[in-house]
Design an enzyme around this catalytic site. Structure first.
Site, PDB file in Angstrom:
ATOM      1  N   GLY A 169      41.131  83.480   5.127  1.00 28.84           N
ATOM      2  CA  GLY A 169      40.132  84.532   4.975  1.00 28.84           C
ATOM      3  C   GLY A 169      38.752  84.220   5.539  1.00 28.84           C
ATOM      4  O   GLY A 169      38.582  83.838   6.701  1.00 28.84           O
ATOM      5  N   GLY A 181      36.471  81.820   4.951  1.00 29.14           N
ATOM      6  CA  GLY A 181      36.180  80.455   5.402  1.00 29.14           C
ATOM      7  C   GLY A 181      36.841  80.156   6.737  1.00 29.14           C
ATOM      8  O   GLY A 181      36.239  79.512   7.609  1.00 29.14           O
ATOM      9  N   GLY A 217      37.312  76.167   1.392  1.00 29.14           N
ATOM     10  CA  GLY A 217      37.983  77.472   1.498  1.00 29.14           C
ATOM     11  C   GLY A 217      38.251  77.858   2.935  1.00 29.14           C
ATOM     12  O   GLY A 217      38.345  79.044   3.266  1.00 29.14           O
ATOM     13  N   TYR A 247      35.497  86.739 -12.937  1.00 26.09           N
ATOM     14  CA  TYR A 247      35.017  86.587 -11.556  1.00 26.09           C
ATOM     15  C   TYR A 247      33.499  86.781 -11.529  1.00 26.09           C
ATOM     16  O   TYR A 247      32.759  85.987 -10.941  1.00 26.09           O
ATOM     17  CB  TYR A 247      35.725  87.632 -10.692  1.00 26.09           C
ATOM     18  CG  TYR A 247      35.461  87.526  -9.203  1.00 26.09           C
ATOM     19  CD1 TYR A 247      36.058  86.533  -8.441  1.00 26.09           C
ATOM     20  CD2 TYR A 247      34.638  88.459  -8.554  1.00 26.09           C
ATOM     21  CE1 TYR A 247      35.837  86.455  -7.061  1.00 26.09           C
ATOM     22  CE2 TYR A 247      34.409  88.385  -7.189  1.00 26.09           C
ATOM     23  CZ  TYR A 247      35.011  87.385  -6.447  1.00 26.09           C
ATOM     24  OH  TYR A 247      34.785  87.315  -5.084  1.00 26.09           O
TER      25      TYR A 247
HETATM   26  N1  LIG Z   1      37.670  89.112   0.411  1.00 21.28           N
HETATM   27  C1  LIG Z   1      36.636  89.750  -0.066  1.00 21.28           C
HETATM   28  O1  LIG Z   1      36.514  90.980   0.076  1.00 21.28           O
HETATM   29  C2  LIG Z   1      35.555  88.999  -0.780  1.00 21.28           C
HETATM   30  C3  LIG Z   1      34.501  89.750  -1.330  1.00 21.28           C
HETATM   31  C4  LIG Z   1      33.484  89.075  -1.984  1.00 21.28           C
HETATM   32  C5  LIG Z   1      33.511  87.710  -2.067  1.00 21.28           C
HETATM   33  N2  LIG Z   1      34.562  87.003  -1.548  1.00 21.28           N
HETATM   34  C6  LIG Z   1      34.511  85.540  -1.682  1.00 21.28           C
HETATM   35  O2  LIG Z   1      34.856  84.933  -0.467  1.00 21.28           O
HETATM   36  C7  LIG Z   1      35.349  83.622  -0.715  1.00 21.28           C
HETATM   37  C8  LIG Z   1      36.599  83.400   0.103  1.00 21.28           C
HETATM   38  O3  LIG Z   1      37.615  84.256  -0.348  1.00 21.28           O
HETATM   39  P1  LIG Z   1      38.585  85.001   0.669  1.00 21.28           P
HETATM   40  O4  LIG Z   1      38.397  86.438   0.468  1.00 21.28           O
HETATM   41  O5  LIG Z   1      38.477  84.403   1.987  1.00 21.28           O
HETATM   42  O6  LIG Z   1      40.017  84.664  -0.022  1.00 21.28           O
HETATM   43  P2  LIG Z   1      41.230  83.804   0.519  1.00 21.28           P
HETATM   44  O7  LIG Z   1      41.732  84.328   1.811  1.00 21.28           O
HETATM   45  O8  LIG Z   1      42.186  83.762  -0.623  1.00 21.28           O
HETATM   46  O9  LIG Z   1      40.600  82.362   0.749  1.00 21.28           O
HETATM   47  C9  LIG Z   1      40.236  81.568  -0.350  1.00 21.28           C
HETATM   48  C10 LIG Z   1      40.098  80.133   0.088  1.00 21.28           C
HETATM   49  O10 LIG Z   1      39.811  79.354  -1.074  1.00 21.28           O
HETATM   50  C11 LIG Z   1      40.772  78.329  -1.184  1.00 21.28           C
HETATM   51  N3  LIG Z   1      41.071  78.004  -2.577  1.00 21.28           N
HETATM   52  C12 LIG Z   1      41.498  78.816  -3.578  1.00 21.28           C
HETATM   53  N4  LIG Z   1      41.722  78.109  -4.677  1.00 21.28           N
HETATM   54  C13 LIG Z   1      41.439  76.822  -4.392  1.00 21.28           C
HETATM   55  C14 LIG Z   1      41.502  75.615  -5.110  1.00 21.28           C
HETATM   56  N5  LIG Z   1      41.934  75.557  -6.379  1.00 21.28           N
HETATM   57  N6  LIG Z   1      41.130  74.470  -4.483  1.00 21.28           N
HETATM   58  C15 LIG Z   1      40.722  74.464  -3.206  1.00 21.28           C
HETATM   59  N7  LIG Z   1      40.657  75.586  -2.456  1.00 21.28           N
HETATM   60  C16 LIG Z   1      41.022  76.741  -3.047  1.00 21.28           C
HETATM   61  C17 LIG Z   1      42.034  78.881  -0.520  1.00 21.28           C
HETATM   62  O11 LIG Z   1      42.908  77.823  -0.187  1.00 21.28           O
HETATM   63  P3  LIG Z   1      44.451  78.092   0.184  1.00 21.28           P
HETATM   64  O12 LIG Z   1      44.456  78.535   1.623  1.00 21.28           O
HETATM   65  O13 LIG Z   1      45.084  76.772  -0.042  1.00 21.28           O
HETATM   66  O14 LIG Z   1      44.951  79.165  -0.744  1.00 21.28           O
HETATM   67  C18 LIG Z   1      41.404  79.573   0.676  1.00 21.28           C
HETATM   68  O15 LIG Z   1      41.103  78.649   1.689  1.00 21.28           O
HETATM   69  C19 LIG Z   1      35.572  83.524  -2.218  1.00 21.28           C
HETATM   70  O16 LIG Z   1      34.537  82.773  -2.789  1.00 21.28           O
HETATM   71  C20 LIG Z   1      35.496  84.968  -2.675  1.00 21.28           C
HETATM   72  O17 LIG Z   1      35.049  85.078  -4.005  1.00 21.28           O
HETATM   73  C21 LIG Z   1      35.579  87.617  -0.906  1.00 21.28           C
END
Ligand SMILES: NC(=O)c1ccc[n+]([C@@H]2O[C@H](COP(=O)([O-])OP(=O)(O)OC[C@H]3O[C@@H](n4cnc5c(N)ncnc54)[C@H](OP(=O)(O)O)[C@@H]3O)[C@@H](O)[C@H]2O)c1
Length: 309
Positions: free
Chosen positions: A39, A41, A35, A189
């Protein structure tokens, strides 16, 4: 003085707490991160590289990975490598893990951050519900496949990027595919994140005395691309309303850096952190009976053990 909150509501207070930081060096360490192209990651990659860590990205988008590799390597004296795997396809996770094991004799840190939120019920080619597969099964599988190398590299750390969204629950081990219930994005989720937490506790037990720690964390409520895969209306609301209330994901990168490097966490394992504050997860994510059931099911669904006939 603030009134005392029940333990199960402490997440409301912890999100506003002053967060801990680490300035421990990560020079020369090797960190595998899923990831990492967006975001949370991506912020972790930047923070780790700034402290001298080398990065091995597991991601699905080669163009994004290549851009991040070039940016980071231009800025810091570290290397960034990447392996492609779509987390909706467990075979691709296996292939990426095999390539990483061939290439890297050491792994110091594994961070699983790949995740999605989907308002629609979607199935992958194995018939698994997509959110459960991407958020839980793929991370579970990648972690298991890299475990021997993490154990050889001990002291080493695993961090699962989880969520306060686990509190939505939704986990029903007799209906993981949502065939008998009405599917909602929040519940699915919550199911995926609850399942992941239950396996984190079990894995912490398994890894006792190996020098490998495993913890889960909520990365804050941060402005990222999560949810961008959903419909037009959802995206409009996300971009015009939700994002206004969210924080800069730089805090998530900082928190992950703390969890990956802080000396005081050397022996800390099997815990849940709200950013950097240790917190008690929801009761349903602490159920020992469910823990065993989800562990067994996850092993079977990822093909790590064969289903008994
Ligand atoms: N944002 C928040 O407020 C928040 C709150 C609680 C928990 N989280 C958790 O934080 C983590 C990261 O999320 P984020 O907020 O950073 O969202 P994000 O910006 O959408 O990043 C998600 C990452 O996961 C990758 N991903 C999604 N589907 C995938 C797949 N099928 N195969 C491989 N990689 C995949 C995306 O790749 P691409 O770049 O190719 O799309 C991206 O690198 C998640 O586990 C989420 O549940 C986030």
């Amino acid at each position: 003085m603030k009134p005392k909150l029940p333990e199960q509501l402490m997440f409301l207070r912890n999100r506003q707490a002053v967060q801990k930081q680490s300035d421990e060096s990560m020079n020369g360490k090797i960190c595998v991160i899923s990831g990492s192209t967006s975001g949370v990651g991506h912020e972790a990659v930047k923070r780790l590289a700034r402290a001298g860590a080398n990065i091995v990205m597991v991601c699905r988008n080669e163009a994004k990975a290549q851009t991040i590799k070039e940016e980071i390597e231009k800025q810091y004296p570290v290397f960034v490598d990447y392996y492609l795997a779509d987390f909706s396809d467990l075979q691709q996770v296996r292939q990426a893990a095999a390539q990483i094991l061939l290439r890297y004799p050491r792994i110091d840190v594994l961070i699983n951050s790949a995740g999605i939120h989907s308002t629609k019920k979607i199935y992958n080619k194995d018939g698994y519900e997509l959110v459960f597969c991407v958020n839980h099964l793929a991370a579970f599988l990648l972690t298991h496949l890299l475990l021997p190398r993490l154990i050889e590299s001990a002291p080493s750390r695993i961090i699962q990027v989880n969520s306060e969204g686990h509190r939505f629950n939704g986990l029903n081990i007799h209906d993981l595919a949502w065939k008998k219930r009405i599917y909602t994005g929040l519940k699915s989720y919550g199911a995926s994140k609850t399942a992941q937490l239950l396996t984190v506790w079990e894995l912490a037990n398994v890894l006792k005395n190996t020098g490998v720690t495993i913890n889960a964390m909520h990365p804050g409520e941060v402005k990222t691309n999560i949810g961008n895969n959903n419909g037009k209306l959802y995206r409009w609301f996300l971009h015009h309303v939700t994002w206004r209330f969210l924080k800069d994901p730089v805090i998530s990168g900082e928190a992950l850096y703390y969890l990956a490097s802080a000396k005081e966490l050397d022996q800390v394992t099997g815990k849940f952190f709200n950013l950097t504050i240790e917190e008690k997860p929801a009761k349903h994510a602490l159920d020992p009976q469910k823990q065993q059931q989800v562990w067994d099911l996850s092993l079977q669904m990822t093909g790590l053990v064969q289903k008994e006939l």
